[in-house]
Each structure stands twice: as C-alpha cells, then as structure tokens.
Design a protein around this motif. Structure first.
Motif, PDB file in Angstrom:
ATOM      1  N   GLU A   1       8.246  25.255 -18.550  1.00 33.34           N
ATOM      2  CA  GLU A   1       9.205  26.199 -19.124  1.00 33.34           C
ATOM      3  C   GLU A   1       9.030  27.612 -18.574  1.00 33.34           C
ATOM      4  O   GLU A   1       9.990  28.293 -18.248  1.00 33.34           O
ATOM      5  N   ARG A   2       7.784  28.082 -18.475  1.00 36.71           N
ATOM      6  CA  ARG A   2       7.538  29.445 -17.993  1.00 36.71           C
ATOM      7  C   ARG A   2       6.694  29.444 -16.725  1.00 36.71           C
ATOM      8  O   ARG A   2       6.051  30.448 -16.395  1.00 36.71           O
ATOM      9  N   ALA A   3       6.705  28.341 -16.003  1.00 32.68           N
ATOM     10  CA  ALA A   3       5.836  28.219 -14.830  1.00 32.68           C
ATOM     11  C   ALA A   3       6.103  29.312 -13.804  1.00 32.68           C
ATOM     12  O   ALA A   3       5.178  29.970 -13.316  1.00 32.68           O
ATOM     13  N   LEU A   4       7.370  29.517 -13.477  1.00 28.31           N
ATOM     14  CA  LEU A   4       7.703  30.488 -12.439  1.00 28.31           C
ATOM     15  C   LEU A   4       7.318  31.899 -12.871  1.00 28.31           C
ATOM     16  O   LEU A   4       6.708  32.656 -12.098  1.00 28.31           O
ATOM     17  N   ASP A   5       7.654  32.265 -14.097  1.00 26.49           N
ATOM     18  CA  ASP A   5       7.302  33.599 -14.592  1.00 26.49           C
ATOM     19  C   ASP A   5       5.791  33.794 -14.625  1.00 26.49           C
ATOM     20  O   ASP A   5       5.283  34.878 -14.304  1.00 26.49           O
ATOM     21  N   THR A   6       5.071  32.748 -15.012  1.00 23.40           N
ATOM     22  CA  THR A   6       3.614  32.847 -15.104  1.00 23.40           C
ATOM     23  C   THR A   6       2.992  33.103 -13.738  1.00 23.40           C
ATOM     24  O   THR A   6       2.106  33.952 -13.588  1.00 23.40           O
ATOM     25  N   VAL A   7       3.460  32.384 -12.726  1.00 23.54           N
ATOM     26  CA  VAL A   7       2.935  32.568 -11.371  1.00 23.54           C
ATOM     27  C   VAL A   7       3.234  33.974 -10.863  1.00 23.54           C
ATOM     28  O   VAL A   7       2.352  34.670 -10.347  1.00 23.54           O
ATOM     29  N   VAL A   8       4.476  34.403 -11.010  1.00 23.91           N
ATOM     30  CA  VAL A   8       4.866  35.724 -10.504  1.00 23.91           C
ATOM     31  C   VAL A   8       4.138  36.832 -11.262  1.00 23.91           C
ATOM     32  O   VAL A   8       3.649  37.798 -10.658  1.00 23.91           O
ATOM     33  N   ASP A   9       4.052  36.705 -12.584  1.00 25.01           N
ATOM     34  CA  ASP A   9       3.336  37.712 -13.375  1.00 25.01           C
ATOM     35  C   ASP A   9       1.889  37.839 -12.905  1.00 25.01           C
ATOM     36  O   ASP A   9       1.355  38.950 -12.776  1.00 25.01           O
ATOM     37  N   ASP A  10       1.252  36.701 -12.657  1.00 31.24           N
ATOM     38  CA  ASP A  10      -0.148  36.720 -12.245  1.00 31.24           C
ATOM     39  C   ASP A  10      -0.308  37.349 -10.864  1.00 31.24           C
ATOM     40  O   ASP A  10      -1.231  38.143 -10.632  1.00 31.24           O
ATOM     41  N   LEU A  11       0.585  37.012  -9.940  1.00 34.73           N
ATOM     42  CA  LEU A  11       0.510  37.589  -8.599  1.00 34.73           C
ATOM     43  C   LEU A  11       0.709  39.106  -8.637  1.00 34.73           C
ATOM     44  O   LEU A  11      -0.009  39.856  -7.962  1.00 34.73           O
ATOM     45  N   VAL A  12       1.678  39.545  -9.415  1.00 35.55           N
ATOM     46  CA  VAL A  12       1.934  40.984  -9.522  1.00 35.55           C
ATOM     47  C   VAL A  12       0.725  41.692 -10.118  1.00 35.55           C
ATOM     48  O   VAL A  12       0.302  42.758  -9.639  1.00 35.55           O
ATOM     49  N   GLU A  13       0.140  41.114 -11.161  1.00 37.64           N
ATOM     50  CA  GLU A  13      -1.033  41.717 -11.792  1.00 37.64           C
ATOM     51  C   GLU A  13      -2.204  41.784 -10.815  1.00 37.64           C
ATOM     52  O   GLU A  13      -2.889  42.810 -10.712  1.00 37.64           O
ATOM     53  N   ARG A  14      -2.441  40.716 -10.082  1.00 35.70           N
ATOM     54  CA  ARG A  14      -3.546  40.707  -9.120  1.00 35.70           C
ATOM     55  C   ARG A  14      -3.322  41.724  -8.003  1.00 35.70           C
ATOM     56  O   ARG A  14      -4.273  42.321  -7.493  1.00 35.70           O
ATOM     57  N   SER A  15      -2.063  41.922  -7.620  1.00 34.31           N
ATOM     58  CA  SER A  15      -1.774  42.840  -6.516  1.00 34.31           C
ATOM     59  C   SER A  15      -2.019  44.295  -6.896  1.00 34.31           C
ATOM     60  O   SER A  15      -2.164  45.152  -6.018  1.00 34.31           O
ATOM     61  N   THR A  16      -2.065  44.596  -8.192  1.00 41.61           N
ATOM     62  CA  THR A  16      -2.322  45.975  -8.609  1.00 41.61           C
ATOM     63  C   THR A  16      -3.761  46.387  -8.316  1.00 41.61           C
ATOM     64  O   THR A  16      -4.087  47.574  -8.340  1.00 41.61           O
ATOM     65  N   GLN A  17      -4.605  45.415  -8.033  1.00 42.16           N
ATOM     66  CA  GLN A  17      -6.012  45.699  -7.755  1.00 42.16           C
ATOM     67  C   GLN A  17      -6.284  45.853  -6.262  1.00 42.16           C
ATOM     68  O   GLN A  17      -7.426  46.003  -5.839  1.00 42.16           O
ATOM     69  N   GLY A  18      -5.219  45.786  -5.449  1.00 40.12           N
ATOM     70  CA  GLY A  18      -5.382  45.938  -4.004  1.00 40.12           C
ATOM     71  C   GLY A  18      -4.575  44.898  -3.253  1.00 40.12           C
ATOM     72  O   GLY A  18      -3.811  44.130  -3.838  1.00 40.12           O
ATOM     73  N   GLY A  19      -4.743  44.869  -1.940  1.00 38.69           N
ATOM     74  CA  GLY A  19      -4.014  43.918  -1.113  1.00 38.69           C
ATOM     75  C   GLY A  19      -4.335  42.480  -1.486  1.00 38.69           C
ATOM     76  O   GLY A  19      -5.456  42.152  -1.871  1.00 38.69           O
ATOM     77  N   LEU A  20      -3.334  41.624  -1.372  1.00 45.56           N
ATOM     78  CA  LEU A  20      -3.479  40.232  -1.783  1.00 45.56           C
ATOM     79  C   LEU A  20      -2.760  39.339  -0.781  1.00 45.56           C
ATOM     80  O   LEU A  20      -1.674  39.672  -0.302  1.00 45.56           O
TER      81      LEU A  20
END
Length: 321
Positions: free
Chosen positions: A52-71
């Motif tokens: 149900e929220r798979a796509l949002d979960t993946v994108v949210d996690d990637l965006v959050e991880r990218s705030t800590q630097g290059g990914l």
C-alpha cells in the motif's frame, strides 16, 4: 544529491559514500563481486510485504538518507528506463541518473513498452480501481523490469496472466535475470485489448477485407448502433451480467468502427476521441484532479455545470449544446 546507477555499470566511475540498493539481488552483478562492493541497505523487505505505501516508504527513506550527504541508489542490471522508484524520487529530490546500455532485447522499445513490475503490482493491488493505472497493450513487445519481491511478483503475475491469457508457469517462464521479456501477441490469436480491436476493425475495412464491412458508412451503421445500445440497456435493467459483457463489446465495436470511418475521412481518430474525453473528465473534476474543495453531491454538480458553462462560453456555444 542522489546518484542513480545500474549495478552492471559501476565500473564506469568511482564509488564513494553510502550505497542503498533497490533489491539485494544486485549482488549477482559480476561488477559487484569483482570489486567487492557491498551496499548499506536494500528494500527487499518492503517489496516482499504489503504494498500500500511501498513506493512512498522507499522514496521517503532515500530522501531522508540523502540529507546526510551524497548517496548512491543502486538498481539491478543496467538501470533501465521505467523504474518507478526513480520516477517518484525525481519529483522529490535532486538526482543524477547514470544511463546504462540497454539490453539488446530492448532495442527500439519506447518508454511505454518498458514497465516496472512494481507499477503493475501497485495497480493490481487496487483491484478494479487500479486496472486503468497501468494499462498494458499485449500487441507490442514488452519488458517488465525489477521482477523481485514476493508481493510484487505475485500481484504482477496475476495481472499479466489476465492480460496475456496465460497461466502462472507461462508468465514465470518469461523471466530472465530479474526481467520479463514478453513477445507481442497476434491480435487475431490473443485479442483482449483496445489495440487488438482497432486492428481487427481496420483489417475488416481494408480493400481485401470484408465486403459487408467495406460498404458501411457512419450513417448506415447508426440503426445497429442504436439497437445495440438498447440491448445493453435491457441487459443492465435485467441484471444479466453475461449479456451486459457481450452487449458492451458490441457497443465498443461500434465506437471503434465509427472512429475508423471518421479516420478514413480524415475527420478524427479514436485517439482524438480518447484525448477529448480524458481531458474533459479531468477539467470537470477539479475536486479530484485539482485543488477545488467540494463537500456534497450538490457541490459536485455545481462544479461540473460551472466548468461546462465556461467551456461552452470559450467555444462560443450555447450552454445546453
């Protein structure tokens, strides 16, 4: 910044910083094995479970991880077009997409012919409400990417079985290295799409087609069209589901043949009709596809009539036309 790259083309540049993989199946890449490259995280658990929220979960996690630097976001294979997570990610973050070399089997295919298995699965997961979200034309060759994840594969298989009139074993047999390579279906052997119906109608109208069909005009077919509409109405009133299905097919045939005749006269095409009705539905439902707020049934009717009046005024037509 998020750099998106396929596992098979990592040799083209230096790898630094954290690596997040769409799926752990990228470890099968020779490049990863040879360079002893591992990744920090993958999303297999998400694609194995409820979607149900798979796509949002993946994108949210990637965006959050990218705030800590290059990914670096690692895709299976060559990072082929049509990856649904990348499309969603591009709307939320700055990404650099490293294009790979397309598989030889993908030569000449367009974006519409390459589809992410996740996109099929998410649409199928919504049942009758999702079927139109990922239409599949069986008459063109197709590649389904990212054939990973228990839930994704199960739902996508169910949808493809219906589209291609195939059993589960047949669908699974199309898989190779995390992708499905699906040959086109001859419209005469496996009809079941609007494209197939268009093909058949056009074939009937050809000089070497059916003598009866070749002689028809829009006017000559009108009585039959009206008759079919009446029979459909009778089937609906009688709650006769099998007959509803048959009569809807007859009505659809008349819609397509009317468009074929119009196209032969250079008036309009079936695609023109589709464009006009889809644009109209979007315009007249700004409370669904826009930012208009409605609360009641009467609000919806008022919005519909207001937009309709604006359209007619723009075209210089009376409101009741």
């Amino acid at each position: 910044m998020i750099t998106v790259v396929g596992a098979n083309i990592l040799h083209e540049f230096d790898v630094s910083g954290p690596i997040v993989a769409r799926t752990g199946h990228v470890v099968t890449s020779p490049e990863l094995r040879e360079r002893d490259i591992s990744f920090d995280h993958s999303y297999d658990a998400i694609f194995d479970g409820p979607l149900e929220r798979a796509l949002d979960t993946v994108v949210d996690d990637l965006v959050e991880r990218s705030t800590q630097g290059g990914l670096l976001y690692l895709l299976p294979g060559d990072g082929v077009p049509g990856d649904l997570t990348v499309e969603a990610l591009s709307a939320r973050a700055d990404i650099t997409l490293i294009p790979g070399t397309l598989h030889p089997g993908m030569s000449g295919l367009g974006r519409a012919d390459v589809v992410d298995a996740l996109e099929i699965a998410l649409a199928e997961n919504q049942g009758a409400f999702g079927r139109g979200l990922c239409p599949i034309d069986s008459t063109v060759p197709r590649i389904v990417t990212n054939w990973y994840g228990e839930s994704v594969v199960s739902l996508a298989t169910r949808r493809l079985m219906l589209v291609y009139n195939a059993n589960e074993a047949e669908v699974r047999s199309w898989e190779s290295d995390g992708r499905l390579f699906i040959p086109p279906v001859d419209p005469l052997e496996g009809p079941g799409s609007v494209a197939a119906l268009e093909h058949i109608v056009a074939r009937l109208r050809r000089p070497d087609g059916c003598p009866w069909d070749r002689e028809q005009t829009r006017e000559s077919l009108l009585p039959q069209f009206i008759e079919e509409l009446g029979e459909l109405g009778d089937a609906i009133k009688a709650s006769d589901v099998p007959n509803q299905r048959e009569e809807l097919g007859d009505v659809l045939f008349h819609v397509v043949v009317q468009c074929q005749l119009a196209a032969e006269a250079n008036d309009f095409t079936f695609e023109d009709v589709l464009r006009e009705i889809t644009a109209k539905l979007v315009r007249r439902h700004p409370h669904v596809f826009g930012d208009v707020q409605v609360d009641t049934y009467d609000d919806v009717l008022a919005t519909w009539n207001r937009v309709k009046a604006e359209e007619k005024a723009t075209l210089g037509q009376p409101e009741n036309s």
